[in-house]
Design an enzyme around this catalytic site. Structure first.
Site, PDB file in Angstrom:
ATOM      1  N   ASP A  25       0.871  -1.181   0.000  1.00  0.00           N
ATOM      2  CA  ASP A  25       0.000   0.000   0.000  1.00  0.00           C
ATOM      3  C   ASP A  25       0.903   1.225   0.000  1.00  0.00           C
ATOM      4  O   ASP A  25       1.729   1.388   0.899  1.00  0.00           O
ATOM      5  CB  ASP A  25      -0.883  -0.006   1.246  1.00  0.00           C
TER       6      ASP A  25
ATOM      7  N   ASP B  52       4.004  -0.170  -8.452  1.00  0.00           N
ATOM      8  CA  ASP B  52       3.555   0.645  -9.577  1.00  0.00           C
ATOM      9  C   ASP B  52       3.175   2.049  -9.103  1.00  0.00           C
ATOM     10  O   ASP B  52       2.602   2.828  -9.846  1.00  0.00           O
ATOM     11  CB  ASP B  52       2.416  -0.012 -10.343  1.00  0.00           C
TER      12      ASP B  52
ATOM     13  N   TYR C 241      -2.504  -7.653  -8.013  1.00  0.00           N
ATOM     14  CA  TYR C 241      -2.331  -6.210  -7.896  1.00  0.00           C
ATOM     15  C   TYR C 241      -1.523  -5.662  -9.067  1.00  0.00           C
ATOM     16  O   TYR C 241      -1.828  -4.596  -9.602  1.00  0.00           O
ATOM     17  CB  TYR C 241      -1.664  -5.854  -6.567  1.00  0.00           C
ATOM     18  N   GLU C 242      -0.518  -6.405  -9.474  1.00  0.00           N
ATOM     19  CA  GLU C 242       0.263  -5.976 -10.623  1.00  0.00           C
ATOM     20  C   GLU C 242      -0.592  -6.023 -11.896  1.00  0.00           C
ATOM     21  O   GLU C 242      -0.573  -5.088 -12.701  1.00  0.00           O
ATOM     22  CB  GLU C 242       1.498  -6.851 -10.794  1.00  0.00           C
TER      23      GLU C 242
END
Length: 109
Positions: free
Chosen positions: A12, A49, A90-91
């Protein structure tokens, strides 16, 4: 002093102003990582990211290096397939939303 690598993938980023204190990478975190990593060979890898988190991590490591030493940035970064051969949900979500993955690698010394 027994761990080879620590991988932090897509944490996060706490991107809002004032939330930086909640980011997992802090000066105290680096001290704990250094304590458990193998001397001179233990590595920390980051995949994110979030530009703000990427920059924050680099800034914290750079500050510690200037004040205390103990880390060196590994460049070029080892091939991702060697240390992170999979893509997390998540990626994949970030790629779908137009973001790209940034990496860092630091070695204890």
């Amino acid at each position: 002093n027994s761990i080879d690598d620590i991988l932090l993938t897509f944490p996060d980023p706490w991107p809002n102003n004032g939330h930086y204190k909640w980011r997992v990478i802090q000066i105290a975190t680096l001290a704990e990582m250094k304590r458990v990593l193998k001397p001179n060979t233990g590595r920390f890898y980051l995949a994110t990211d979030a530009v703000c988190f990427h920059e924050w991590t680099h800034d914290v490591f750079t500050k510690v290096v200037k004040e205390e030493g103990g880390w060196r940035e590994v460049t070029p970064i080892p091939d991702r397939r060697e240390w992170l051969p999979v893509m997390s949900k998540y990626e994949l979500k970030g790629i779908e939303e137009g973001r790209f993955t940034m990496y860092q690698c630091w070695e204890s010394c």
